[in-house]
Enzyme design. Structure first.
Site, PDB file in Angstrom:
ATOM      1  N   HIS A  21      90.137  24.698  -2.085  1.00 39.74           N
ATOM      2  CA  HIS A  21      90.337  25.201  -0.728  1.00 39.74           C
ATOM      3  C   HIS A  21      90.528  23.972   0.148  1.00 39.74           C
ATOM      4  O   HIS A  21      89.747  23.013   0.058  1.00 39.74           O
ATOM      5  CB  HIS A  21      89.132  26.005  -0.244  1.00 39.74           C
ATOM      6  CG  HIS A  21      89.157  26.271   1.256  1.00 39.74           C
ATOM      7  ND1 HIS A  21      89.865  27.306   1.806  1.00 39.74           N
ATOM      8  CD2 HIS A  21      88.569  25.605   2.289  1.00 39.74           C
ATOM      9  CE1 HIS A  21      89.705  27.288   3.119  1.00 39.74           C
ATOM     10  NE2 HIS A  21      88.924  26.274   3.445  1.00 39.74           N
ATOM     11  N   CYS A  69      95.253  29.185   1.373  1.00 41.13           N
ATOM     12  CA  CYS A  69      94.912  28.131   2.326  1.00 41.13           C
ATOM     13  C   CYS A  69      95.686  26.848   2.079  1.00 41.13           C
ATOM     14  O   CYS A  69      96.034  26.122   3.018  1.00 41.13           O
ATOM     15  CB  CYS A  69      93.406  27.858   2.274  1.00 41.13           C
ATOM     16  SG  CYS A  69      92.831  27.411   0.614  1.00 41.13           S
TER      17      CYS A  69
END
Length: 591
Positions: free
Chosen positions: A32, A100
């Protein structure tokens, strides 16, 4: 501002331990990522989210990498962020296809001209290429959704202007899954404690209205006026609202001879117009709005009834149809094998199927290729490369990137391509001129297009070549399609200037350039040769050049031009039988 990449492991170490036996190869993490600058962290989960750096629910980052430095103003960055929100919505999140890392890569490309490391963006594909990844894709995506799309605690959400402060964030800041307040000139109360800072702020607001609220931490009545004062600052975002605590700013109190609180002073274009005391919210509102009206008297056009211009769509006209890409690349010959052009073709192809699948290619490299190799291609095939870029620029991420890049200290990709067509003049092939007009129109799919019109060094601003392209193409005697596209480009320029005029109370396009564009529109309308679509676009463009234009001793150069050229008579003849008589009458009322 320095831009940092924060890298997290969603599995907190489990991927490193178990990936070999499940996937057949070892991975370090399920990544992430987010971008951090100016103390704020930006990432994609439940839409585009923000928090104070390092305060996400993912804990501490496993790695922090310096990506580069951006010199872009915060207003420009927030405008581009708005275009990303059109693509990175909460509903569009997909752990494998639209996550993301795709957002971080796109945002980094805009800020510093390069994306994030390939081993991060390529990981989902590596996992899906395995039998285990394919089999468990739905379950993995569903199980991770609560982690990737969790909300940020309210106390960790920064203020709407995208900057950090040492103060505790207000509880009425924008919600994490909504758009931040559109950047404006002021828009909020400014707290000052020294004379130099106040003088500087008043100087900056020398062309608008200003109000100073002298208060003190021990003044109980002052608190009655705080909510109204804050609300007025939000409503009148182009006016300056200052709050001065005289207990902490004795030099300011002495300079302005403040003996009681609350005291208010209002200024119009640098000149003091009023002073009063007392905390009555109604008096405060009345006096402030009177000063603003005195500074900006209502325009005569505000009294007119112009339904088409007042309530018509201000959405820029764009050209999004994707041509047969195989045929387009064939026309390019050997140049089709150029890595920049082939990656651009892949982006256009994927985006036409599903924008979520279309990760941005390296736009810096693509821009360099267009400024160099494309212009070295045979003149007869250059249109194919420009049409490919035109197809990509329907995406606001791409148009925003190229709109911003014109502000650097050298001619941009768009400046180079448009100026190239202008310099070819009558020798420019029709297909190259037409796709360049469409490319120029697609620039306006980004909210950053207004920045391409703002005054810059003459060698880098896009405005002169855009106006030259529109005016020369409007007068093309042989190609109706060229004249239609040029008319809509003129509309896009005029509407952008009109919106800037209404919001910022000044012009984005210099009046001399507006006159140039208006003269071409009038000449075209007078020819009586164009289609109903072209006539409508020309009338709308001329209307928005005139609507709420600055008034003065001579009522403005565009209005003077229209009177000298008998535009009332020209419009009367142009509108006959075209179904635009109502619009024509509205434009005539503005002259």
């Amino acid at each position: 501002m320095e831009v940092q990449l924060y890298v997290y492991d969603l599995t907190h170490g489990m991927a490193r331990q178990m990936s070999q036996q499940l996937l057949g190869f070892k991975i370090e993490a399920v990544y992430h990522t987010s971008l951090v600058f100016n103390g704020i962290e930006y990432f994609f989960g439940a839409g585009v989210q923000t928090c104070y750096a390092g305060t996400t629910h993912h804990g501490r980052p496993m790695e922090i990498e310096f990506l580069g430095t951006t010199h872009l103003p915060m207003e420009t960055i927030l405008e581009y962020l708005e275009s990303l929100k059109q693509i990175y919505t909460p509903e569009s999140y997909d752990l494998f296809a639209h996550n993301c890392n795709n957002f971080t890569n796109d945002f980094a490309m805009f800020l510093v001209g390069r994306g994030i490391p390939d081993h991060i963006t390529s990981l989902p594909k590596r996992v899906l290429d395995t039998p285990f990844g394919q089999m468990l894709k739905p379950q993995i995506d569903a199980s991770m959704r609560t982690v990737t799309q969790a909300s940020v605690p309210a106390e960790n959400i920064p203020a709407a202007n995208g900057t950090s402060t040492n103060a505790k964030p207000k509880q009425d800041s924008f919600q994490n899954d909504s758009s931040p307040v559109k950047a404006t000139r002021f828009g909020q109360v400014v707290n000052l404690t020294d004379v130099a800072s106040l003088d500087k702020k008043l100087q900056e607001a020398g062309d608008t209205a200003s109000t100073i609220f002298f208060t003190s931490s021990t003044c109980a009545p002052c608190k009655l006026a705080y909510p109204t004062y804050d609300q007025l600052a939000e409503e009148h975002s182009n006016a300056l609202f200052v709050k001065v605590d005289i207990n902490a700013a004795r030099d300011i109190a002495a300079k302005y001879q403040i003996r009681a609180t609350p005291t208010f002073m209002s200024f119009s274009k640098g000149n003091k117009v009023d002073e009063w005391t007392g905390a009555d919210p109604r008096t405060l509102k009345m006096n402030v709005e009177r000063t603003i009206q005195q500074t900006f008297p209502p325009h005569p056009h505000a009294q007119l009834r112009l339904p088409t211009l007042q309530y018509g769509s201000l959405k820029p006209v764009s050209y999004g149809k994707v041509p047969p890409l195989e045929k387009l690349m064939t026309k390019l010959g050997d140049a089709a094998n150029d890595e920049a052009l082939s990656t651009l073709r892949t982006f256009v192809q994927k985006r036409s199927i599903d924008p979520r699948e279309a990760a941005l290619p390296n736009l810096e490299t693509i821009g360099h290729t267009f400024r160099t190799r494309v212009l070295a291609l045979p003149l007869s095939v250059r249109f194919a490369a420009v049409d490919l870029l035109r197809s990509a620029m329907i995406d606001p991420r791409v148009s925003g990137f190229f709109a911003e890049k014109q502000q650097q200290n050298h001619p941009s990709t768009l400046h180079t391509l448009i100026e190239h067509v202008n310099q070819l003049e009558s020798s420019c092939p029709h297909n190259l001129r037409l796709v360049t007009l469409h490319l120029a129109c697609n620039l306006f799919t980004s909210p950053l297009s207004i920045h391409s019109l703002l005054p810059q060094p003459e060698t880098t601003t896009l405005l002169p070549p855009l106006i030259d392209l529109a005016t020369s193409s409007l007068l093309d005697p042989s190609h109706p399609t060229t004249r239609v596209a040029a008319s809509w480009l003129a509309f896009n320029v005029a509407v952008s200037n009109y919106c800037f005029r209404r919001e910022a109370r000044r012009e984005a396009v210099p009046e001399s350039r507006q006159v140039e564009l208006a003269a071409s529109l009038v000449e075209r309308l007078g020819s009586g040769e164009d289609s109903a679509e072209a006539v409508r676009a020309q009338l709308l463009a001329l209307g928005y050049l005139l609507f709420f234009a600055p008034t003065g001793d001579g009522d403005g150069e565009v209005r003077d031009l229209c009177r000298a050229l008998d535009v009332k008579g020209v419009i009367g003849k142009a509108c006959k039988g075209e179904g635009v008589e109502g619009l024509g009458k509205e434009v005539v009322e503005l002259i």
